[in-house]
Structures are given as structure tokens and as C-alpha cells.
Design an enzyme around this catalytic site. Structure first.
Site, PDB file in Angstrom:
ATOM      1  N   CYS A 222      54.282  50.369  35.135  1.00 28.71           N
ATOM      2  CA  CYS A 222      54.944  49.809  35.085  1.00 28.71           C
ATOM      3  C   CYS A 222      55.963  51.004  35.004  1.00 28.71           C
ATOM      4  O   CYS A 222      56.911  51.040  35.066  1.00 28.71           O
ATOM      5  CB  CYS A 222      55.404  47.741  34.638  1.00 28.71           C
ATOM      6  SG  CYS A 222      54.271  47.919  33.284  1.00 28.71           S
ATOM      7  N   ARG A 251      41.733  51.465  30.730  1.00 28.59           N
ATOM      8  CA  ARG A 251      41.499  50.449  29.792  1.00 28.59           C
ATOM      9  C   ARG A 251      39.935  50.637  28.845  1.00 28.59           C
ATOM     10  O   ARG A 251      39.814  50.080  29.531  1.00 28.59           O
ATOM     11  CB  ARG A 251      41.650  48.667  29.779  1.00 28.59           C
ATOM     12  CG  ARG A 251      43.222  49.123  30.552  1.00 28.59           C
ATOM     13  CD  ARG A 251      44.039  47.680  31.438  1.00 28.59           C
ATOM     14  NE  ARG A 251      45.511  47.368  31.961  1.00 28.59           N
ATOM     15  CZ  ARG A 251      45.360  46.556  33.084  1.00 28.59           C
ATOM     16  NH1 ARG A 251      44.918  45.013  33.087  1.00 28.59           N
ATOM     17  NH2 ARG A 251      46.828  46.578  33.411  1.00 28.59           N
ATOM     18  N   GLN A 269      44.324  48.997  40.594  1.00 28.33           N
ATOM     19  CA  GLN A 269      45.385  47.530  41.033  1.00 28.33           C
ATOM     20  C   GLN A 269      46.327  48.332  42.926  1.00 28.33           C
ATOM     21  O   GLN A 269      46.659  49.058  43.022  1.00 28.33           O
ATOM     22  CB  GLN A 269      46.125  47.904  39.759  1.00 28.33           C
ATOM     23  CG  GLN A 269      45.471  46.909  38.843  1.00 28.33           C
ATOM     24  CD  GLN A 269      46.674  47.107  37.901  1.00 28.33           C
ATOM     25  OE1 GLN A 269      47.602  48.169  37.572  1.00 28.33           O
ATOM     26  NE2 GLN A 269      46.533  46.322  36.586  1.00 28.33           N
ATOM     27  N   ASP A 271      48.971  47.578  42.832  1.00 29.46           N
ATOM     28  CA  ASP A 271      50.372  46.770  41.767  1.00 29.46           C
ATOM     29  C   ASP A 271      51.396  47.070  42.610  1.00 29.46           C
ATOM     30  O   ASP A 271      51.544  47.627  44.160  1.00 29.46           O
ATOM     31  CB  ASP A 271      50.128  48.081  40.755  1.00 29.46           C
ATOM     32  CG  ASP A 271      50.814  47.355  39.236  1.00 29.46           C
ATOM     33  OD1 ASP A 271      50.995  46.431  39.776  1.00 29.46           O
ATOM     34  OD2 ASP A 271      50.355  48.255  38.937  1.00 29.46           O
ATOM     35  N   HIS A 273      56.132  46.410  41.720  1.00 31.43           N
ATOM     36  CA  HIS A 273      57.065  46.016  40.711  1.00 31.43           C
ATOM     37  C   HIS A 273      58.852  45.935  41.740  1.00 31.43           C
ATOM     38  O   HIS A 273      58.484  46.830  42.393  1.00 31.43           O
ATOM     39  CB  HIS A 273      57.352  47.510  39.584  1.00 31.43           C
ATOM     40  CG  HIS A 273      55.738  46.627  38.971  1.00 31.43           C
ATOM     41  ND1 HIS A 273      55.364  48.383  39.118  1.00 31.43           N
ATOM     42  CD2 HIS A 273      55.456  46.453  37.800  1.00 31.43           C
ATOM     43  CE1 HIS A 273      54.507  48.168  38.137  1.00 31.43           C
ATOM     44  NE2 HIS A 273      54.708  46.423  37.488  1.00 31.43           N
ATOM     45  N   LYS A 355      53.199  34.010  33.199  1.00 30.65           N
ATOM     46  CA  LYS A 355      52.630  34.829  34.829  1.00 30.65           C
ATOM     47  C   LYS A 355      51.476  34.065  34.861  1.00 30.65           C
ATOM     48  O   LYS A 355      51.869  32.597  34.808  1.00 30.65           O
ATOM     49  CB  LYS A 355      51.702  35.841  34.131  1.00 30.65           C
ATOM     50  CG  LYS A 355      50.667  36.168  33.584  1.00 30.65           C
ATOM     51  CD  LYS A 355      49.590  37.163  33.792  1.00 30.65           C
ATOM     52  CE  LYS A 355      48.670  36.550  32.721  1.00 30.65           C
ATOM     53  NZ  LYS A 355      47.732  37.449  32.529  1.00 30.65           N
ATOM     54  N   HIS A 401      56.279  41.744  38.568  1.00 32.63           N
ATOM     55  CA  HIS A 401      54.973  42.427  38.532  1.00 32.63           C
ATOM     56  C   HIS A 401      54.192  41.781  39.782  1.00 32.63           C
ATOM     57  O   HIS A 401      54.038  40.861  38.910  1.00 32.63           O
ATOM     58  CB  HIS A 401      54.274  42.644  37.240  1.00 32.63           C
ATOM     59  CG  HIS A 401      55.401  43.725  35.794  1.00 32.63           C
ATOM     60  ND1 HIS A 401      54.980  45.059  35.126  1.00 32.63           N
ATOM     61  CD2 HIS A 401      56.213  42.987  34.987  1.00 32.63           C
ATOM     62  CE1 HIS A 401      55.808  44.424  34.536  1.00 32.63           C
ATOM     63  NE2 HIS A 401      56.782  43.745  34.395  1.00 32.63           N
TER      64      HIS A 401
END
Length: 537
Positions: A222, A251, A269, A271, A273, A355, A401
Site C-alpha cells: 500500500c 513478513r 498477494q 493486491d 488499492h 475490514k 485495500h
């Protein structure tokens, strides 16, 4: 079956086996316990074959167990019993440093032949479910001591599955108006301090110093997408701006928490946004919820097997009460507008916003958290994001997100276990295998293979000298959806015999019709073998 009771026995057997290796001229350096077996690391410049490893079993003795190798027992004492029934399960190679090669022999040991047979039978059943065993068996991915725990290497077949997942998600993203971006893996710590990760996520981050700069591997994408948004001024006419990325994040989970592809240290991911105006928020959340349910249904997870959870503000968080209330209400209102049932998970939101988490239930009744949609008023504030509204005034956008697969690695593990390695045709690394009954029809078999390949179907040929039944079994064991068998009659008539899963077989099918039906199944991304069902009619 519990492995706990066998571990002292395996340790004793592993020590005795390593001593037998030592007496046979090998150089064992360590014995230890795995989750389902013992291992012996042998220092050797050349590999050891399965036949060579099994021959050493005959030399196992217990009258003199003085040894020069290390025993890594994890606090377990060797059994007082002497196992005499051994089975070598696997042999691999790794390099603890550039000058040393270790051959790792994994095996089990029992006091009775019945115990060994029962265990191997149990292990065979487990291998149909456990994605780690399936990944090894199907040659999809591997983990290596040299590269480090929790860091996966994908083999060619595994990469095909990943590419299919990503290509599908690219189509989904395009249908929602996303633009794909790429961002690098390392950023200065200043970025993570602005985002709040440095303070609230530092224990999971890899942070290091170089050239008088402190840098960190990204745990999330992000902040980089925010920088893309900030690269120029924005108008309300552009919003919503939707950015997607198959972003590799890191991570640093505790070593004891790592578990195959389900929990790794580096993963990708799907991902995305969205930067948008507050009044656009509810419609965007509704679209994301609908698309997420659509995607999951493509893999056989219908509405009845998907649960949605609304996760609220955790104790450690950033932002004002008003921001959190607006963000949480937008998610709740979208779900209510869709008539979508949900449950609340108190204090389990992200540190920057509430979320929606999507959990699926697989064929074994286990629940997995996959997709997520997060509403964020806080990062736009921390990064001072702006757009110019229709009155010419500067306003803060809201940020959403989202990840539909979540982690592609975890999603792949769940699919492997849910389908027990027998993946839907469209996602299978090899979709069709052609098997000639005799070498006399090899030319026709190659022509059949070409017909499939020209239609974009992943196909190979097995014209090995093995018996027909062994070649068919081999294809089943590899999870190949369709087996095409050709003999003299098929070659003469330009036809094929088609075998699907569950021993479904149709003889005398026209080649072109067979190719087109399988092509249709792949293009539709059907979860079931619809081609053979249609050809049966």
C-alpha cells in the site's frame, strides 16, 4: 494416527541407520526428527540413490551405537526398543555452506512389519490431502535449507498454476477497471514510519542498514501505491483510481509458525488499492463483495461455503473514532444493501481500518481465511493525499485495500488440498496426456498431441516402454485430467479413446470433437470435467 508415540522409535532407528551408513563407508554428520520421519544428513560430493540407501538397512545393528555424528533430538530420548523394519521415504540434497554438500535421507523405523504397513498406508492417505506432500509428489514447489525457512521455490509445473491464477485475476481486475502496476521490494524506513508499519509492524519486518540508509523489505504494497497516487495532482474526475499488483511481500513469521505454503515468509498477494471519494465508497465495496463471491465460486466455493466477517477496530490502531465509525459503517451498509449475511469479529481489524474477511470451507470441512476488503481513512491522512473536487477545493480521498485470492501461495495450497492434487483442467500443469498402445502408432500419437497443442492445450506424450496400465496409473498419480489413448483402430479412423477421472472412459471419439470439447472446458474454466460429460451424451 498420532506420530508422537513413534518419535522415540524413529530417533533410535535413525541413529542405528546412521551408524550403519558410517560402517558402510559413508560420512553421516547429523540425525534428527522431521514431522513424519527421521532424517540422516550425509556429507557427500555425490548423490545417494534410493537403492544404495535401502541396501544399508540390511546392515543396521544395535550392539555398538557409539558414533561420531550429531543427534538433534528436540529433547526426545531414543526408545529402549530396537526397530527392525525400515523404509526410506525420500532423498534430497542441500548445501549448508558453499564447500559442503549434504545428502538428506528421510525414513521411518518400526518394531513390527504391521506397524510399518499401517503407517505407510496412513501416510499414503495423508499424501492425498497435505499440500506439502502433494507439492513434492507433483513436482510443484520445494523449500530448501540453503535458501532459508519459509521461502518457497516454484518449479515449472507450480509456476503454471500460479500463472493461471494470476491471468484469471487480471481478467477480473480488468472487468472492474484496475490498472496494473509494479513496485520494488525495498524502501527507506521513512516510508514505513509515515505509514505506521515501522511502529506497529516492525517485529514482522526485515530492516537493515546500508550506505547510511535504513531500509526495509516491504510487508505490504500500500505505501508504494500511495506514492504512485501522489506522483501528480489528482482531480475528482479521475476517481476512483484503481491500482492492482501481484506484489511480492515479506513478513518474518516465527520459525515455529511456518507451515508449507499456508504460512511463509515471502509470498505474492493479488493486491489492489482504490483511491476514491467518500460518496463512491459503498458502491465500490458492493462491487468488490460481488466479484469476490464470483471468483470463489469458480473454484467450487459457492455462497453456502463462504462466510463473511466484519473485523472492527483493534486496540493498537491509528486514526480518530470518527474515521473508524465512518469506515465501519460503509462496510456494514454495503453488506446490508446486498442482503449478504455476515458476522462480527471484535477488535480484529487492520491497524489502519476495519475490514471484511472471507472464509471458505473446503471439502474436508476446514475453514480458511482468504479474501479481504479494508476501508482506510487513515493512510490518506498520514500521507496527506489530496484531490481537487468539483468546486476546486482540495479534499482527502478514501482508500480501499483489497485482495481477492489473498495470498496466491496460500490459495494454491488450499486448492491442492481441496482437490487432493486433482486440479480442475484449466489450472492443471498438464491438461492432456497422449498414450499410444504400441510403438506402431507413435506417429499418430504425435499428430494427436499436435492437434491439442495447436488449440492451446497443455499436452504431453508418454511413449515409454512401460505397460499401458502403468502409464495410465502414472498419469492418474500426476493428477492429469484427461488421458487420450490411441491404438491401431483409432489411428485408422482418426479417433481416440478418452479417459477422465473416476475411470470414466469413452471409446471411438472423433479427434476434432474431443479437442474442441476439452478446449471449451478450459476456456470456461469449469471446475468439473464437463468435456467428458458432454461427449458421453
Amino acid at each position: 494416527m498420532s506420530n508422537t508415540n513413534y518419535r522415540p522409535l524413529w530417533l533410535k532407528g535413525g541413529i542405528a541407520y546412521a551408524k550403519a551408513l558410517e560402517n558402510s563407508g559413508y560420512q553421516p554428520v547429523e540425525v534428527g526428527l522431521g514431522e513424519r520421519d527421521f532424517y540422516v544428513d550425509v556429507q557427500s560430493n555425490s548423490s545417494i540413490t534410493m537403492t544404495e540407501a535401502e541396501k544399508v538397512i540390511e546392515k543396521v545393528k544395535y550392539d555398538n551405537l557409539n558414533y561420531n555424528f550429531k543427534v538433534n533430538s528436540d529433547g526426545i530420548s531414543p526408545s529402549n526398543e530396537n526397530p527392525s523394519f525400515f523404509k526410506v521415504l525420500n532423498i534430497s540434497v542441500h548445501h549448508p555452506n558453499p564447500s559442503v554438500q549434504l545428502v538428506r535421507i528421510r525414513g521411518v523405523a518400526f518394531t513390527s512389519e504391521e506397524q510399518l504397513k499401517d503407517y505407510l498406508s496412513w501416510l499414503d492417505k495423508v499424501s492425498e490431502i497435505d499440500h506439502r506432500i502433494l507439492g513434492e509428489k507433483l513436482d510443484l514447489f520445494s523449500f530448501h535449507e540453503e535458501s532459508g525457512p519459509g521461502l518457497v521455490l516454484y518449479h515449472p509445473k507450480g509456476q503454471i498454476i500460479r500463472n493461471e491464477l494470476m491471468n484469471f485475476m487480471r481478467e477480473i481486475n480488468a472487468s472492474m477497471g484496475y490498472s496494473e502496476v509494479y513496485t520494488t521490494h525495498v524502501y527507506r524506513s521513512e516510508l514505513w514510519k509515515i505509514s505506521g508499519h515501522y511502529e506497529l509492524y516492525k517485529d514482522k519486518m526485515l530492516i537493515f542498514n546500508h550506505d547510511e540508509d535504513e531500509l526495509g523489505l516491504k510487508p505490504m504494497n500500500c505505501p508504494a501505491h500511495i506514492l504512485i497516487y501522489k506522483s501528480r495532482s489528482r482531480s475528482y474526475r479521475e476517481l476512483p483510481i484503481k491500482l492492482s499488483e501481484f506484489g511480492h511481500v515479506y513478513r518474518w513469521e516465527n520459525k515455529g509458525e511456518l507451515y508449507g505454503l499456508l504460512r511463509v515468509r515471502g509470498f505474492v498477494q493479488d493486491d489492489g488499492h482504490i483511491f476514491l471519494m467518500e460518496e463512491q465508497l459503498e458502491d465500490e465495496v458492493k462491487l468488490l463483495v460481488s466479484k469476490t463471491l464470483e471468483v470463489l465460486s469458480k473454484f467450487g466455493f459457492g455462497k453456502e461455503s463462504v462466510k463473511i466477517y466484519l473485523s472492527t477496530r483493534p486496540d493498537e490502531s491509528i486514526g480518530t473514532d470518527e474515521q473508524w465509525e465512518k469506515a465501519t459503517s460503509s462496510l456494514e451498509n454495503a453488506l446490508k444493501s446486498l442482503g449478504q449475511p455476515y458476522q462480527v469479529k471484535e477488535k480484529e481489524g487492520a491497524f489502519y481500518g476495519p475490514k471484511l474477511d472471507f472464509e471458505i470451507k473446503d471439502s474436508l470441512g476446514r475453514s480458511w481465511q482468504l479474501s479481504t476488503i479494508q476501508v482506510d481513512f487513515n493512510l490518506p491522512e498520514r500521507f496527506k493525499l489530496e484531490y481537487v473536487d468539483h468546486n476546486g477545493e482540495k479534499r482527502r480521498p478514501v482508500m480501499v485495500h483489497r485482495a481477492i485470492f489473498g495470498s496466491i501461495d496460500r490459495f494454491m495450497a488450499i486448492l491442492l488440498e481441496n482437490f487432493r492434487g486433482k486440479m480442475p483442467t484449466w489450472i492443471s500443469p498438464t491438461q492432456v496426456r497422449v498414450i499410444p498402445i504400441t510403438s506402431e502408432v507413435n506417429d499418430y500419437a504425435r499428430a494427436v498431441m499436435t492437434s491439442f497443442r495447436e488449440k492451446g492445450i497443455r499436452v504431453d506424450l508418454d511413449d515409454s516402454p512401460e505397460t499401458l496400465s502403468k502409464r495410465i496409473k502414472g498419469a492418474y498419480d500426476e493428477g492429469i485430467p484427461y488421458i487420450v489413448i490411441v491404438g491401431k483402430r483409432e489411428a485408422t479412423e482418426s479417433k481416440v479413446t478418452l479417459r477422465g477421472r473416476n475411470n470414466v472412459e469413452i471409446r471411438g471419439l472423433p479427434l476434432d470433437l474431443t479437442v474442441n470439447q476439452i478446449k471449451g472446458e478450459v476456456e470456461r474454466r469449469d471446475v468439473n470435467q464437463t468435456a467428458i460429460e458432454r461427449l458421453k451424451k
